[in-house]
Design a protein around this motif. Structure first.
Motif, PDB file in Angstrom:
ATOM      1  N   GLU A 197       0.818  -1.213   0.000  1.00 31.17           N
ATOM      2  CA  GLU A 197       0.000   0.000   0.000  1.00 31.17           C
ATOM      3  C   GLU A 197       0.851   1.263   0.000  1.00 31.17           C
ATOM      4  O   GLU A 197       0.504   2.261  -0.646  1.00 31.17           O
ATOM      5  N   HIS A 198       1.978   1.227   0.709  1.00 30.92           N
ATOM      6  CA  HIS A 198       2.747   2.454   0.939  1.00 30.92           C
ATOM      7  C   HIS A 198       4.050   2.528   0.145  1.00 30.92           C
ATOM      8  O   HIS A 198       4.887   3.374   0.446  1.00 30.92           O
ATOM      9  N   THR A 201       4.223   6.021  -0.961  1.00 31.12           N
ATOM     10  CA  THR A 201       3.897   7.078   0.000  1.00 31.12           C
ATOM     11  C   THR A 201       5.145   7.922   0.254  1.00 31.12           C
ATOM     12  O   THR A 201       6.228   7.386   0.504  1.00 31.12           O
ATOM     13  N   ASP A 251      -5.301  11.897   3.735  1.00 27.52           N
ATOM     14  CA  ASP A 251      -4.404  10.891   3.162  1.00 27.52           C
ATOM     15  C   ASP A 251      -3.033  10.848   3.845  1.00 27.52           C
ATOM     16  O   ASP A 251      -2.079  10.282   3.309  1.00 27.52           O
ATOM     17  N   SER A 253      -0.213   9.462   6.122  1.00 27.38           N
ATOM     18  CA  SER A 253       0.151   8.193   6.743  1.00 27.38           C
ATOM     19  C   SER A 253       0.616   8.450   8.167  1.00 27.38           C
ATOM     20  O   SER A 253       1.617   9.121   8.396  1.00 27.38           O
ATOM     21  N   THR A 278      -7.674  10.791   9.292  1.00 25.33           N
ATOM     22  CA  THR A 278      -6.990  10.175   8.159  1.00 25.33           C
ATOM     23  C   THR A 278      -7.512   8.770   7.873  1.00 25.33           C
ATOM     24  O   THR A 278      -7.919   8.046   8.790  1.00 25.33           O
ATOM     25  N   ARG A 280      -5.459   6.681   6.508  1.00 21.64           N
ATOM     26  CA  ARG A 280      -4.207   5.922   6.393  1.00 21.64           C
ATOM     27  C   ARG A 280      -3.510   5.817   7.745  1.00 21.64           C
ATOM     28  O   ARG A 280      -2.326   6.096   7.887  1.00 21.64           O
ATOM     29  N   THR A 282      -2.095   3.477  10.610  1.00 24.46           N
ATOM     30  CA  THR A 282      -1.599   2.132  10.886  1.00 24.46           C
ATOM     31  C   THR A 282      -1.263   2.046  12.367  1.00 24.46           C
ATOM     32  O   THR A 282      -0.438   2.811  12.861  1.00 24.46           O
TER      33      THR A 282
END
Length: 337
Positions: A197-198, A201, A251, A253, A278, A280, A282
């Motif tokens: 996914e990243h 980024t 968006d 992270s 956000t 995004r 984690t």
């Protein structure tokens, strides 16, 4: 698992790493019998970050005066707490880190006791310090260093009549390598999914606190920035709401590291905010992982090792997805500066 040799990990960290217990106890007991005034944990980059959890442990669980200091700053600041009666602890994978060598020389010139954990044998640091444990392998060296530093720090506390649980604690340290292995197996698919996914980024916020602050600082700077050339910022969870929150948008992270020590509510607060803003976010929470045989009393300390091992799985997959070797550097040890 991709790029992970389970047998090698258990040999280096469990079988060989745990074998240093008696040597560590002899060193620490000798220092304590001689007497000391305080403990300085000194390093640069990843190795100073490695010391922050143990400074936190000592400050929150012991009356031993403890200081974690960046080597280059320590050399010029004329720290008034430092003296010939200080114990100075160092770690180094290569055994050749310039700032660490200079700090060791500085400490020895002033009569302080020096003790190092080093991966590579017969290197400058191994020959400089008063006491040295050489693990003999760069592979999984951080996992081994973390484990050995538990023994060092808690042995000092035991000898200071502050930690009568030492014998039970070391029995549980012996269970840590298998707990790490179980955790990385359980996390591996998440690590791969994060990297997929990243991979493109271009900025990450890393947030942590307590004994996970060192991992937060180290992963942002030494892995994302140094090893992957991705802009990142390490943010203490206690300070997140004093500026950084204004930069979080839909968006952004945000990588939140949650441990199990007294500062966990600080991470909870960041999580409550970030999940509203956000898409995004984690969250890597050590509470999600079973540490078989390890008591609730000691889980909070071992969260440091579990968390670092989980982050290391992300590194492996970022390297693959971005086609960017973790060993690639533009400048570090490539040019004079």
């Amino acid at each position: 698992m991709f790029n992970f040799d389970e047998e090698l990990f258990l040999r280096l960290v469990e079988k060989e790493g745990l074998a240093y217990r008696s040597q560590i106890e002899d060193i620490v007991d000798g220092i304590c019998s001689k007497g000391y005034s305080n403990i300085f944990m000194i390093g640069a980059g990843g190795t100073i970050a490695m010391m922050y959890p143990y400074e936190y442990i000592l400050k929150s669980s012991s009356k031993i005066d403890a200081h974690a200091e960046i080597a280059a700053e320590f050399l010029v600041m004329n720290n008034k707490h430092f003296s010939k009666d200080s114990v100075c602890i160092f770690t180094s994978v290569s055994g050749t880190t310039k700032e660490t060598i200079e700090a060791i020389e500085y400490c020895k010139e002033r009569g302080a006791t020096t003790f190092a954990l080093v991966a590579e044998p017969d290197t400058p640091i191994t020959k400089l310090v008063d006491h040295c444990i050489t693990t003999g392998s760069e592979k999984h060296s951080f996992d081994t260093f973390f484990m050995l530093l538990y023994m060092v720090v808690f042995r000092f506390m035991y000898n200071n009549n502050e930690f009568p649980q030492y014998e039970q604690f070391t029995k549980e340290v012996a269970l840590l390598p298998q707990a790490i292995l179980d955790a990385v197996k359980a996390f591996d698919k998440r690590a791969e999914a994060f990297a997929v996914e990243h991979k493109d980024t271009n900025y990450h916020m890393m947030v942590g606190s307590g004994n996970l602050w060192g991992n937060t600082y180290s992963y942002a700077m030494c892995v994302l920035e140094e090893m992957q050339w991705i802009p990142a910022k390490s943010i203490h969870a206690a300070e997140f709401f004093h500026g950084t929150l204004e930069l979080v948008v839909e968006d952004t992270s945000v990588i939140l590291l949650k441990g199990e020590d007294e500062t966990r509510p600080l991470a909870d607060r960041v999580e409550r905010f970030a999940e509203k803003v956000t898409k995004r976010l984690t969250v890597i929470d050590t509470k999600d992982f079973v540490m078989e045989g390890i008591s609730d009393e000691f889980r909070k300390h071992f969260a440091v090792s579990i968390n670092w091992a989980l982050l290391s799985r992300i590194s492996v997959y970022l390297e693959r997805e971005r086609n960017h070797p973790l060993t690639l550097r533009r400048y570090y040890r490539k040019m004079e500066y």
